[in-house]
Design a protein around this motif. Structure first.
Motif, mmCIF file in Angstrom:
data_model
loop_
_atom_site.group_PDB
_atom_site.id
_atom_site.type_symbol
_atom_site.label_atom_id
_atom_site.label_comp_id
_atom_site.label_asym_id
_atom_site.label_seq_id
_atom_site.Cartn_x
_atom_site.Cartn_y
_atom_site.Cartn_z
ATOM 1 N N TRP A 117 115.193 127.747 -12.776
ATOM 2 C CA TRP A 117 114.010 127.119 -13.336
ATOM 3 C C TRP A 117 112.888 128.146 -13.517
ATOM 4 C CZ3 TRP A 117 115.848 122.470 -14.422
ATOM 5 C CH2 TRP A 117 116.822 121.924 -13.589
ATOM 6 N N SER A 118 112.288 128.158 -14.689
ATOM 7 C CA SER A 118 111.178 129.081 -14.932
ATOM 8 C C SER A 118 110.096 128.393 -15.742
ATOM 9 C CB SER A 118 111.661 130.348 -15.647
ATOM 10 O OG SER A 118 111.954 130.099 -17.007
ATOM 11 N N VAL A 119 108.985 129.091 -15.920
ATOM 12 C CA VAL A 119 107.830 128.577 -16.663
ATOM 13 C C VAL A 119 107.445 129.585 -17.721
ATOM 14 C CG1 VAL A 119 105.376 127.970 -16.511
ATOM 15 C CG2 VAL A 119 106.963 127.186 -14.744
ATOM 16 N N PHE A 120 107.195 129.086 -18.919
ATOM 17 C CA PHE A 120 106.697 129.912 -20.016
ATOM 18 C C PHE A 120 105.180 129.947 -19.928
ATOM 19 C CE2 PHE A 120 106.164 130.088 -24.918
ATOM 20 C CZ PHE A 120 105.987 131.459 -24.881
ATOM 21 N N THR A 121 104.597 131.150 -19.926
ATOM 22 C CA THR A 121 103.168 131.266 -19.651
ATOM 23 C C THR A 121 102.273 130.808 -20.793
ATOM 24 O OG1 THR A 121 103.075 133.595 -20.332
ATOM 25 C CG2 THR A 121 103.545 133.122 -17.999
ATOM 26 N N ALA A 122 102.853 130.416 -21.934
ATOM 27 C CA ALA A 122 102.028 129.718 -22.930
ATOM 28 C C ALA A 122 101.421 128.467 -22.321
ATOM 29 C CB ALA A 122 102.867 129.350 -24.152
ATOM 30 N N SER A 123 102.111 127.893 -21.321
ATOM 31 C CA SER A 123 101.667 126.634 -20.724
ATOM 32 C C SER A 123 100.831 126.827 -19.469
ATOM 33 C CB SER A 123 102.883 125.758 -20.401
ATOM 34 O OG SER A 123 103.734 126.382 -19.468
ATOM 35 N N THR A 124 100.447 128.082 -19.158
ATOM 36 C CA THR A 124 99.610 128.343 -17.973
ATOM 37 C C THR A 124 98.353 129.123 -18.364
ATOM 38 O OG1 THR A 124 100.802 130.397 -17.457
ATOM 39 C CG2 THR A 124 101.638 128.354 -16.474
ATOM 40 N N PRO A 125 97.557 128.609 -19.298
ATOM 41 C CA PRO A 125 96.472 129.420 -19.861
ATOM 42 C C PRO A 125 95.336 129.730 -18.895
ATOM 43 C CG PRO A 125 96.287 127.147 -20.609
ATOM 44 C CD PRO A 125 97.611 127.255 -19.903
ATOM 45 N N PRO B 39 89.871 128.822 -21.702
ATOM 46 C CA PRO B 39 91.179 129.268 -22.182
ATOM 47 C C PRO B 39 92.008 128.101 -22.707
ATOM 48 C CG PRO B 39 90.683 130.197 -20.017
ATOM 49 C CD PRO B 39 89.646 129.150 -20.284
ATOM 50 N N GLY B 40 92.767 128.344 -23.752
ATOM 51 C CA GLY B 40 93.637 127.321 -24.311
ATOM 52 C C GLY B 40 95.068 127.818 -24.369
ATOM 53 N N PHE B 41 95.964 126.911 -24.713
ATOM 54 C CA PHE B 41 97.368 127.293 -24.794
ATOM 55 C C PHE B 41 97.587 128.391 -25.828
ATOM 56 C CE2 PHE B 41 97.864 122.709 -23.465
ATOM 57 C CZ PHE B 41 98.255 122.988 -22.171
ATOM 58 N N TRP B 42 96.890 128.286 -26.978
ATOM 59 C CA TRP B 42 97.189 129.172 -28.107
ATOM 60 C C TRP B 42 96.107 130.205 -28.376
ATOM 61 C CZ3 TRP B 42 101.758 127.907 -27.683
ATOM 62 C CH2 TRP B 42 102.168 126.578 -27.581
ATOM 63 N N ILE C 152 109.909 133.508 -14.513
ATOM 64 C CA ILE C 152 108.760 133.374 -15.403
ATOM 65 C C ILE C 152 109.136 133.942 -16.769
ATOM 66 C CG2 ILE C 152 107.749 135.607 -14.753
ATOM 67 C CD1 ILE C 152 104.969 134.211 -14.905
ATOM 68 N N GLU C 153 108.631 133.323 -17.809
ATOM 69 C CA GLU C 153 108.853 133.784 -19.179
ATOM 70 C C GLU C 153 107.487 134.125 -19.771
ATOM 71 O OE1 GLU C 153 110.870 131.812 -23.156
ATOM 72 O OE2 GLU C 153 111.771 131.471 -21.184
ATOM 73 N N TRP C 154 107.269 135.405 -20.047
ATOM 74 C CA TRP C 154 105.945 135.851 -20.466
ATOM 75 C C TRP C 154 105.712 135.599 -21.945
ATOM 76 C CZ3 TRP C 154 102.469 136.736 -16.939
ATOM 77 C CH2 TRP C 154 102.871 137.176 -15.665
ATOM 78 N N ARG C 155 104.551 135.065 -22.253
ATOM 79 C CA ARG C 155 104.099 134.934 -23.642
ATOM 80 C C ARG C 155 103.589 136.291 -24.103
ATOM 81 N NH1 ARG C 155 98.777 133.011 -26.183
ATOM 82 N NH2 ARG C 155 99.381 132.064 -28.159
ATOM 83 N N VAL C 156 104.092 136.766 -25.238
ATOM 84 C CA VAL C 156 103.731 138.079 -25.769
ATOM 85 C C VAL C 156 103.212 137.903 -27.188
ATOM 86 C CG1 VAL C 156 104.531 140.388 -26.368
ATOM 87 C CG2 VAL C 156 105.486 139.223 -24.356
ATOM 88 N N THR C 157 101.913 138.093 -27.373
ATOM 89 C CA THR C 157 101.326 138.005 -28.715
ATOM 90 C C THR C 157 99.860 138.426 -28.644
ATOM 91 O OG1 THR C 157 101.052 136.560 -30.645
ATOM 92 C CG2 THR C 157 100.521 135.604 -28.518
ATOM 93 N N ASP C 158 99.312 138.823 -29.763
ATOM 94 C CA ASP C 158 97.865 138.960 -29.866
ATOM 95 C C ASP C 158 97.286 137.587 -30.173
ATOM 96 O OD1 ASP C 158 97.844 141.727 -29.407
ATOM 97 O OD2 ASP C 158 98.211 142.155 -31.534
ATOM 98 N N GLN C 159 96.085 137.331 -29.698
ATOM 99 C CA GLN C 159 95.503 136.008 -29.841
ATOM 100 C C GLN C 159 94.000 136.103 -30.025
ATOM 101 O OE1 GLN C 159 95.891 133.744 -26.152
ATOM 102 N NE2 GLN C 159 95.461 135.547 -24.911
ATOM 103 N N GLU C 160 93.430 135.020 -30.533
ATOM 104 C CA GLU C 160 91.990 134.939 -30.652
ATOM 105 C C GLU C 160 91.373 134.596 -29.298
ATOM 106 O OE1 GLU C 160 90.151 135.594 -33.350
ATOM 107 O OE2 GLU C 160 92.024 136.161 -34.358
ATOM 108 N N ALA D 184 97.259 134.181 -19.431
ATOM 109 C CA ALA D 184 98.569 134.629 -18.955
ATOM 110 C C ALA D 184 99.423 135.210 -20.079
ATOM 111 C CB ALA D 184 99.304 133.468 -18.286
ATOM 112 N N THR D 185 98.778 135.621 -21.143
ATOM 113 C CA THR D 185 99.464 136.205 -22.290
ATOM 114 C C THR D 185 99.436 137.733 -22.202
ATOM 115 O OG1 THR D 185 99.008 134.337 -23.746
ATOM 116 C CG2 THR D 185 99.351 136.468 -24.806
ATOM 117 N N VAL D 186 100.563 138.349 -22.524
ATOM 118 C CA VAL D 186 100.644 139.808 -22.609
ATOM 119 C C VAL D 186 100.375 140.186 -24.061
ATOM 120 C CG1 VAL D 186 102.073 141.849 -22.247
ATOM 121 C CG2 VAL D 186 102.394 139.813 -20.790
ATOM 122 N N PRO D 187 99.345 140.980 -24.355
ATOM 123 C CA PRO D 187 99.028 141.289 -25.751
ATOM 124 C C PRO D 187 100.085 142.172 -26.392
ATOM 125 C CG PRO D 187 97.631 142.559 -24.267
ATOM 126 C CD PRO D 187 98.384 141.589 -23.413
#
Length: 286
Positions: free
Chosen positions: A3-11, A43-46, A30-38, A51-54
């Motif tokens: 069982w793991s968690v995607f960090t898009a859901s842990t803002p 903090p929001g999900f998107w 854990i599953e890391w969210r990797v993206t550039d973001q605004e 918890a996002t890695v740029p």
């Protein structure tokens, strides 16, 4: 299953807070969210997700991410990246990152509906995925395609049209019951059987359809809204049962975008709920 968690859901959590919280709660990975973001506040999900890695400067972030994940005693279930399959430069970077981290798998994204003729999008993306498969082989990882509403692969059938004949060791599918409750739903067991060796990863969230307005013709306008795992329309016990019957024993990654309860309470309860469902499934199938 693990069982793991995607960090898009842990803002709300920084990476350090995310690994500490999830390890203390008993998650396996854990599953890391990797993206550039605004930026965004709060903090929001998107946007503004802490918890996002740029993607910008990704390579420099990898030693830190590897260290905090390892030190917390968590495994990496994968990388949830947002590089389009057609963007060879960014796909190369996230494949290399997955290899460096030992994550084993990384998501690449699919064209959205409305961005061209479906048949042309499918043909072009199949060519893209053939290139991705070759590069994934070089890096020793698997590139994942997520079943997602409003993309060219909303269903298992569509994913097989895209990937059939490509090597399943290098390209696989993320099955996502929450997305399928919005678009692309097929009987889960039949979908797993159709995907066969391409079933490489599983995401879990839940959805509720609610009346949110009125159409021009006077009828109700329905919209899908993210719901707590216990309350949505997807039958997660039946879903886990189908996974077990198929023989899947890999990662199940939660990405709960509901907000009815505080984040720490939500993640803790999700793990308890899924473990209880899985215990019941295993007892019934014994």
């Amino acid at each position: 299953m693990r069982w793991s968690v995607f960090t898009a859901s842990t803002p709300d959590w920084t990476p350090e807070e995310a690994v500490a919280q999830l390890a203390a709660q008993g998650w396996d990975g854990i599953e890391w969210r990797v993206t550039d973001q605004e930026p965004a506040q709060p903090p929001g999900f998107w946007a503004g997700n802490r918890a996002t890695v740029p993607l910008t400067g990704l390579e420099g972030e990898l030693p830190r991410i590897a260290a905090i994940t390892r030190d917390a005693g968590l495994a990496l279930s994968g990388l949830g990246a947002y590089a389009p399959a057609s963007d060879q430069a960014d796909v190369e970077r996230v494949l290399a990152a997955a290899a460096t981290l030992g994550a084993g798998r990384v998501r690449v994204t699919m064209p959205q509906l409305g961005s061209g003729d479906y048949r042309e999008l499918m043909d072009r993306t199949r060519r893209d995925m053939a290139w991705v498969a070759g590069r994934a082989a070089e890096h020793g990882v698997t590139a994942l395609v997520e079943l997602h509403h409003r993309t060219i692969v909303a269903s298992a059938s569509a994913a097989m049209r895209l990937l059939d004949g490509l090597p399943p060791q290098q390209v696989g599918v993320i099955h996502d019951i929450g997305n399928l409750a919005i678009e692309g739903f097929e009987d889960p067991l039949a979908g797993f059987q159709l995907l066969g060796p391409y079933l490489a990863h599983v995401h879990v969230k839940n959805v509720a359809w609610r009346v949110t307005g009125t159409r021009v013709d006077g009828g109700p306008r329905w919209s899908a809204e993210w719901a707590p795992l216990r309350e949505g329309q997807a039958d997660l016990e039946a879903y886990l049962g189908a996974l077990r019957r198929f023989g899947y024993d890999g990662w199940v990654t939660v990405e709960d975008f509901s907000t009815a309860s505080p984040l720490a309470e939500r993640t803790r309860d999700n793990l308890a709920y899924l473990r209880e469902l899985d215990r019941r499934v295993r007892a019934e199938q014994a």
